[in-house]
Design an enzyme around this catalytic site. Structure first.
Site, PDB file in Angstrom:
ATOM      1  N   GLN A 190       0.714  -1.166   0.053  1.00  0.00           N
ATOM      2  CA  GLN A 190       0.119   0.012  -0.077  1.00  0.00           C
ATOM      3  C   GLN A 190       0.826   1.285   0.012  1.00  0.00           C
ATOM      4  O   GLN A 190       1.767   1.271   0.860  1.00  0.00           O
ATOM      5  CB  GLN A 190      -0.986  -0.118   1.221  1.00  0.00           C
ATOM      6  CG  GLN A 190      -1.629   1.295   1.575  1.00  0.00           C
ATOM      7  CD  GLN A 190      -0.983   1.952   2.844  1.00  0.00           C
ATOM      8  OE1 GLN A 190       0.000   1.405   3.493  1.00  0.00           O
ATOM      9  NE2 GLN A 190      -1.718   2.628   3.610  1.00  0.00           N
ATOM     10  N   SER A 217       1.820   6.952   2.233  1.00  0.00           N
ATOM     11  CA  SER A 217       2.661   8.132   2.634  1.00  0.00           C
ATOM     12  C   SER A 217       3.734   8.646   1.938  1.00  0.00           C
ATOM     13  O   SER A 217       4.497   7.960   0.963  1.00  0.00           O
ATOM     14  CB  SER A 217       3.251   7.596   4.048  1.00  0.00           C
ATOM     15  OG  SER A 217       2.293   6.997   4.693  1.00  0.00           O
ATOM     16  N   SER A 236       5.587  -0.391   3.709  1.00  0.00           N
ATOM     17  CA  SER A 236       5.892  -1.831   4.325  1.00  0.00           C
ATOM     18  C   SER A 236       5.870  -3.068   3.074  1.00  0.00           C
ATOM     19  O   SER A 236       5.126  -3.063   2.372  1.00  0.00           O
ATOM     20  CB  SER A 236       5.057  -2.108   5.045  1.00  0.00           C
ATOM     21  OG  SER A 236       4.690  -1.199   6.234  1.00  0.00           O
ATOM     22  N   GLU A 244      -7.266  -0.846   6.857  1.00  0.00           N
ATOM     23  CA  GLU A 244      -6.139  -0.996   7.668  1.00  0.00           C
ATOM     24  C   GLU A 244      -6.122  -0.888   9.301  1.00  0.00           C
ATOM     25  O   GLU A 244      -5.748  -1.656   9.846  1.00  0.00           O
ATOM     26  CB  GLU A 244      -4.982   0.131   7.099  1.00  0.00           C
ATOM     27  CG  GLU A 244      -3.983   0.053   7.996  1.00  0.00           C
ATOM     28  CD  GLU A 244      -2.795   0.753   7.317  1.00  0.00           C
ATOM     29  OE1 GLU A 244      -3.190   2.181   6.915  1.00  0.00           O
ATOM     30  OE2 GLU A 244      -1.405   0.589   7.426  1.00  0.00           O
ATOM     31  N   GLU A 277      -2.984  10.226  17.642  1.00  0.00           N
ATOM     32  CA  GLU A 277      -3.703  11.594  17.799  1.00  0.00           C
ATOM     33  C   GLU A 277      -4.440  11.588  16.622  1.00  0.00           C
ATOM     34  O   GLU A 277      -5.887  12.231  16.784  1.00  0.00           O
ATOM     35  CB  GLU A 277      -2.648  12.463  17.584  1.00  0.00           C
ATOM     36  CG  GLU A 277      -1.498  12.573  18.826  1.00  0.00           C
ATOM     37  CD  GLU A 277      -0.633  11.470  18.930  1.00  0.00           C
ATOM     38  OE1 GLU A 277      -0.300  10.855  17.886  1.00  0.00           O
ATOM     39  OE2 GLU A 277       0.026  11.306  19.851  1.00  0.00           O
TER      40      GLU A 277
END
Ligand code: FAD
Length: 420
Positions: free
Chosen positions: A143, A146, A178, A261, A389
């Site tokens: 995936q 980022s 990853s 995810e 967060e």
């Protein structure tokens, strides 16, 4: 335009639970170790990050055998390589198989995120081309969201895809991908219209990582592991048929994928989420610390938290079984999974004592080394798939109804928003 696809009903609704459990047990018995059992190397851990090439090969072998036994891709239609069963079968599998160390950690993104996306948004041709090989582990997916300038704010990403006839040309960089070093394909989110606001000009593509314009550079982690990568795209030509979903609808797909995810990390059966308490109890017994009140209290606390995590997971899997895309409860599951990982880390370090930081050779040291690797990587569960967060922001806005975060650039074209 892509032919929109729907999730097809399972080919059979009948569940003979006892017989199905027996099939799952027969497959795993003798092939995988039970949790809590320690092998001759003293190894009681999983290999979740695909660092070890032998671990990746073992994951592929396990998955292919699972598919040959008709136990892979349980709820996917058989015409796409699945077993044509139900989500209920998947639920039974997840619960039953959880007692074994299964070597499928390196496939967790391929199976927990990419396959559900192909199944939900792929055209018939895309499903025919990709699903069976992904289900059987012959082809593995990663995936790619980022970027160096876009993590929590992933909608601000800069990788560009420009249409050129029957192809798209992809340029840019991803990071923290990853498994890219052993994966064959990736689902990439790229900007297809920079004149639109940041959430609107994105699209998702199926990208063959064997394309010569793709360069994968492994990143070395604090533990010495090499689980994730930087990936560079240099004029990578992608057939137009590799668009997943609609042009400029990539954000909706990205949100679905992030939900998968969060569910996979928080409520899946993968190595990240595995119940580690049996292994910890074994560790405490072997080190003759299981009678100490503080250790017993930590183990009991962890047992309770893992049970709670299971109930949260069950609630989400039931929602998925009922055909609902999980919403903010995915964030709750992810937060719970991250908390359990950190508590497990603390308990393991308390039990290991100095052996968790300084170890020599031999089976006991090897086990300490593996636990210490887990402990170092446990904090990553709070970051992957959206940080704690960010999950709390989602719960604040979507569950508690708190006001959205202020955004002075809301509605502005992405190309007009200042960036690093
Ligand atoms: C083990 C692991 C595996 C990963 N695998 C993949 C992968 O396969 N593919 C992929 O695309 N990515 C992957 N990632 C990347 C991951 O998705 C990002 O690291 C994550 O989204 C955070 O982005 P960032 O690292 O850029 O941190 P930043 O977004 O820069 O955040 C830095 C800090 O600021 C806080 N913060 C940021 N925005 C806000 C806000 N609005 N409110 C409150 N706090 C905020 C964050 O919580 C964090 O503490 C992986 C990460 C890890 C740890």
């Amino acid at each position: 335009m892509n032919e929109a696809s729907t999730i097809e009903p399972a080919e059979t609704d009948e569940v003979d639970e006892a017989a199905f459990v027996a099939r799952i047990e027969a497959f795993h018995e003798g092939r995988c170790r039970r949790r809590g059992d320690v092998d001759s190397d003293g190894d009681s851990s999983d290999h979740p990050d695909g660092t070890d090439p032998d671990g990746v090969a073992a994951a592929r072998r396990y998955q292919t055998a699972l598919a040959d036994a008709g136990l892979a891709g349980l709820s996917y239609p058989s015409k796409y390589g699945g077993a044509g069963l139900t989500q209920r079968h998947q639920e039974i599998f997840t619960r039953t198989a959880a007692i074994w160390h299964r070597p499928d950690g390196p496939l967790s993104i391929s199976h927990g995120m990419c396959l559900p996306m192909l199944n939900q948004y792929g055209t018939h041709d895309q499903k025919m081309a990709h699903m069976a090989d992904a289900i059987s582990g012959r082809i593995v997916w990663c995936q790619m969201f980022s970027e160096p300038g876009a993590g929590s704010d992933v909608a601000g990403l800069s990788t560009r895809a420009v249409r050129d006839g029957d192809e798209w040309i992809l340029d840019g960089q991803k990071v923290w991908t990853s498994g890219a070093h052993y994966c064959d394909f990736g689902l990439v989110v790229a900007r297809t219209d920079p004149t639109m606001p940041k959430h609107q000009g994105l699209s998702m593509f199926i990208v063959d990582l064997r394309n010569p314009g793709v360069e994968v550079r492994p990143l070395v982690q604090i533990s010495g592991a090499r689980g994730f990568n930087e990936v560079f795209f240099d004029e990578v030509r992608i057939p137009a048929t590799n668009l997943l979903g609609e042009v400029n609808q990539g954000w909706n797909l990205a949100v679905s994928m992030l939900m998968f995810e969060r569910v996979s990390i928080g409520a899946g059966g993968g190595a990240f989420n595995a119940k580690r308490n049996p292994d910890l109890i074994q560790l405490a017994q072997d080190l003759e610390r299981s009678k100490e009140p503080v250790v017993r209290q930590a183990l009991a606390d962890l047992y309770i938290r893992e049970e709670i995590k299971d109930y949260v997971a069950q609630r989400i899997r039931s929602a998925v079984a009922a055909g609902r895309v999980p919403g903010p409860e995915g964030s709750i599951a992810k937060l719970t999974g991250a908390l359990v990982a950190r508590r497990t880390r603390d308990a393991a370090m308390a039990i290991l004592g100095t052996a968790g930081q300084a170890f020599g050779d031999g089976p006991a040291a090897e086990r300490a080394r593996r636990w210490s690797e887990f402990c170092i990587s446990a904090a990553g569960v709070s970051i992957a798939g959206g940080t704690d967060e960010v999950q709390r922001n989602i719960i604040g806005e979507r569950v508690l109804g708190l006001p959205k975060e202020p955004d002075p650039h809301r509605g502005a074209a992405w190309q007009d928003v200042p960036r690093n």
